[in-house]
Write an enzyme that holds these catalytic residues in place. Structure first.
Site, PDB file in Angstrom:
ATOM      1  CE1 TYR A 242      -4.112  -1.690  -0.467  1.00 28.28           C
ATOM      2  CE2 TYR A 242      -3.275  -3.326   0.919  1.00 28.28           C
ATOM      3  CZ  TYR A 242      -3.998  -2.893   0.053  1.00 28.28           C
ATOM      4  OH  TYR A 242      -5.048  -3.809  -0.085  1.00 28.28           O
TER       5      TYR A 242
ATOM      6  NE  ARG B 220      -0.782   0.001  -6.103  1.00 30.85           N
ATOM      7  CZ  ARG B 220       0.091  -0.744  -6.407  1.00 30.85           C
ATOM      8  NH1 ARG B 220       0.642  -1.750  -5.289  1.00 30.85           N
ATOM      9  NH2 ARG B 220       1.288  -0.571  -7.076  1.00 30.85           N
TER      10      ARG B 220
ATOM     11  CG  ASN C  39     -11.007   3.741  -8.538  1.00 26.54           C
ATOM     12  OD1 ASN C  39     -11.166   2.445  -8.608  1.00 26.54           O
ATOM     13  ND2 ASN C  39     -11.254   4.376  -9.438  1.00 26.54           N
TER      14      ASN C  39
ATOM     15  CG  ASP D 293      -7.742   6.816  -7.381  1.00 29.62           C
ATOM     16  OD1 ASP D 293      -8.492   7.784  -7.302  1.00 29.62           O
ATOM     17  OD2 ASP D 293      -7.571   6.126  -8.359  1.00 29.62           O
TER      18      ASP D 293
ATOM     19  CG  HIS E 254     -13.343  -1.789  -2.377  1.00 28.80           C
ATOM     20  ND1 HIS E 254     -13.484  -2.026  -3.837  1.00 28.80           N
ATOM     21  CD2 HIS E 254     -14.538  -2.258  -1.855  1.00 28.80           C
ATOM     22  CE1 HIS E 254     -14.435  -3.107  -3.995  1.00 28.80           C
ATOM     23  NE2 HIS E 254     -15.156  -3.013  -2.849  1.00 28.80           N
TER      24      HIS E 254
ATOM     25  N   GLY F 201     -15.236   2.047 -16.154  1.00 35.79           N
ATOM     26  CA  GLY F 201     -14.079   1.281 -15.836  1.00 35.79           C
ATOM     27  C   GLY F 201     -13.914   0.525 -14.749  1.00 35.79           C
TER      28      GLY F 201
ATOM     29  CB  SER G 127     -13.589  -6.472 -14.248  1.00 35.65           C
ATOM     30  OG  SER G 127     -13.447  -6.379 -12.588  1.00 35.65           O
TER      31      SER G 127
HETATM   32  N1  APR Z   1     -10.929   3.761 -19.486  1.00 40.40           N
HETATM   33  C1  APR Z   1     -12.021   2.948 -18.752  1.00 40.40           C
HETATM   34  N2  APR Z   1     -11.939   1.613 -18.493  1.00 40.40           N
HETATM   35  C2  APR Z   1     -10.657   0.987 -18.491  1.00 40.40           C
HETATM   36  C3  APR Z   1      -9.667   1.486 -18.998  1.00 40.40           C
HETATM   37  C4  APR Z   1      -9.719   3.080 -19.456  1.00 40.40           C
HETATM   38  N3  APR Z   1      -8.591   3.816 -20.057  1.00 40.40           N
HETATM   39  N4  APR Z   1      -8.563   0.763 -18.906  1.00 40.40           N
HETATM   40  C5  APR Z   1      -9.015  -0.418 -18.135  1.00 40.40           C
HETATM   41  N5  APR Z   1     -10.396  -0.313 -18.248  1.00 40.40           N
HETATM   42  C6  APR Z   1     -11.108  -1.165 -17.680  1.00 40.40           C
HETATM   43  C7  APR Z   1     -11.152  -2.698 -18.160  1.00 40.40           C
HETATM   44  O1  APR Z   1     -11.415  -2.864 -19.217  1.00 40.40           O
HETATM   45  C8  APR Z   1     -11.650  -3.280 -16.925  1.00 40.40           C
HETATM   46  O2  APR Z   1     -12.882  -3.823 -17.097  1.00 40.40           O
HETATM   47  O3  APR Z   1     -11.099  -1.025 -16.078  1.00 40.40           O
HETATM   48  C9  APR Z   1     -11.771  -2.398 -15.566  1.00 40.40           C
HETATM   49  C10 APR Z   1     -10.882  -2.732 -14.354  1.00 40.40           C
HETATM   50  O4  APR Z   1     -11.223  -3.826 -13.838  1.00 40.40           O
HETATM   51  P1  APR Z   1     -10.637  -4.282 -12.640  1.00 40.40           P
HETATM   52  O5  APR Z   1      -9.302  -4.126 -12.696  1.00 40.40           O
HETATM   53  O6  APR Z   1     -11.130  -5.481 -12.111  1.00 40.40           O
HETATM   54  O7  APR Z   1     -11.015  -2.967 -11.567  1.00 40.40           O
HETATM   55  P2  APR Z   1     -12.186  -2.945 -10.600  1.00 40.40           P
HETATM   56  O8  APR Z   1     -13.120  -3.455 -11.170  1.00 40.40           O
HETATM   57  O9  APR Z   1     -11.966  -1.526 -10.185  1.00 40.40           O
HETATM   58  O10 APR Z   1     -11.818  -3.905  -9.378  1.00 40.40           O
HETATM   59  C11 APR Z   1     -12.719  -3.889  -8.351  1.00 40.40           C
HETATM   60  O11 APR Z   1     -11.209  -5.207  -7.036  1.00 40.40           O
HETATM   61  O12 APR Z   1      -9.103  -5.798  -6.262  1.00 40.40           O
HETATM   62  C12 APR Z   1     -10.401  -5.248  -5.969  1.00 40.40           C
HETATM   63  O13 APR Z   1     -10.544  -3.830  -4.454  1.00 40.40           O
HETATM   64  C13 APR Z   1     -10.076  -3.703  -5.652  1.00 40.40           C
HETATM   65  O14 APR Z   1     -11.753  -2.022  -5.967  1.00 40.40           O
HETATM   66  C14 APR Z   1     -10.903  -3.045  -6.565  1.00 40.40           C
HETATM   67  C15 APR Z   1     -11.992  -4.123  -7.017  1.00 40.40           C
END
Ligand code: APR
Length: 229
Positions: A55, A58, A89, A91, A106, A172, A174
């Protein structure tokens, strides 16, 4: 007249163009680190130094990061809408951009808390949190982060906010991590929903969803322009 309410649900993808890595993309953080080594209560008990270092990294990156056109465009929406950001996020790029209402599901990288009393939350002094830094009850300070396997204290409040949206925007993420990803299920069916994510896959369980497979830095300003018309 009462402003329409826009609820915006963001994930790591909105900060990618600010130079912060996502988790599950190729080259993402969970390729470099194992979740169970750095982001669980068990990891903290087993090796707190390793968790703090993860962290601290980060935090060092977040300190230097600047909001990108996606974060900035969301602030413009506030001119005619009541905008609530709900972010996964840790951040502070929504804060740096100037958004007024931000809920962190989170946790927040710039804060730490007591490891024995969750209500004792403090700003992190400098960029690094170290072993030996104690809360007022003399327990080690831990990152103010919700780890895998932990309760998400803000979830119920976030669900209530989502249920009151007139427009819902997802950027953004998943949508892999629950309970956060379940937020969309609280948005009424008839409410228009927008997903901006280059890998946005069809989500049959989300009614009334418009998918824009662009990067946030392009797709969000476009959507904001349309919503301000
Ligand atoms: N603009 C928009 N989306 C984007 C970009 C971009 N430039 N680059 C990547 N992405 C998308 C990817 O396609 C993906 O669907 O951002 C998403 C990121 O997914 P994850 O890495 O799974 O992140 P997130 O969904 O925020 O994760 C959820 O998981 O690990 C934990 O606690 C952590 O808050 C986090 C949680």
């Amino acid at each position: 007249m009462k402003k329409k309410k826009i609820v915006v649900f963001t994930g790591a993808g909105i900060s990618a163009e600010s130079g912060l890595k996502t988790f599950r993309d190729s080259g993402g953080l969970w390729e470099e680190y194992k979740v169970e080594d750095v982001a669980t209560p068990e990891a903290w008990l087993d090796n707190p130094v390793r968790v703090l270092e993860f962290y601290n990294m980060r935090r060092r990156q977040a300190v230097g990061a600047k909001p990108n056109p996606a974060h900035l465009a969301l602030v413009q929406l506030e001119t005619i809408y009541d905008v609530q950001i709900i972010t996964q996020n840790i951040d502070d790029l929504h804060e740096k951009a100037g958004s007024k209402k931000i809920l962190h599901l989170h946790g927040e990288i710039n804060k730490c808390r007591s490891s024995i009393d969750d209500s004792l939350i403090y700003p992190v002094k400098g960029t690094d949190l170290k072993m030996g830094q104690l809360c007022e009850k003399n327990s080690q300070l831990r990152p103010h982060i919700v780890w895998f396997g932990e309760f998400v204290p803000m979830m119920e409040h976030a669900n209530i906010l989502a249920s009151s949206a007139d427009i819902f925007i997802i950027i953004g993420t998943s949508l892999n991590v629950y309970p956060a990803a379940g937020l969309v299920n609280f948005v009424p069916e008839k409410v228009p929903k927008y997903l901006i994510d280059p890998q946005g896959v069809s989500k049959d369980y989300i009614p009334n969803l418009n998918i824009n497979r662009k990067k946030a830095g392009v797709g969000v300003p476009e959507l904001v322009k349309n919503l301000l018309k």
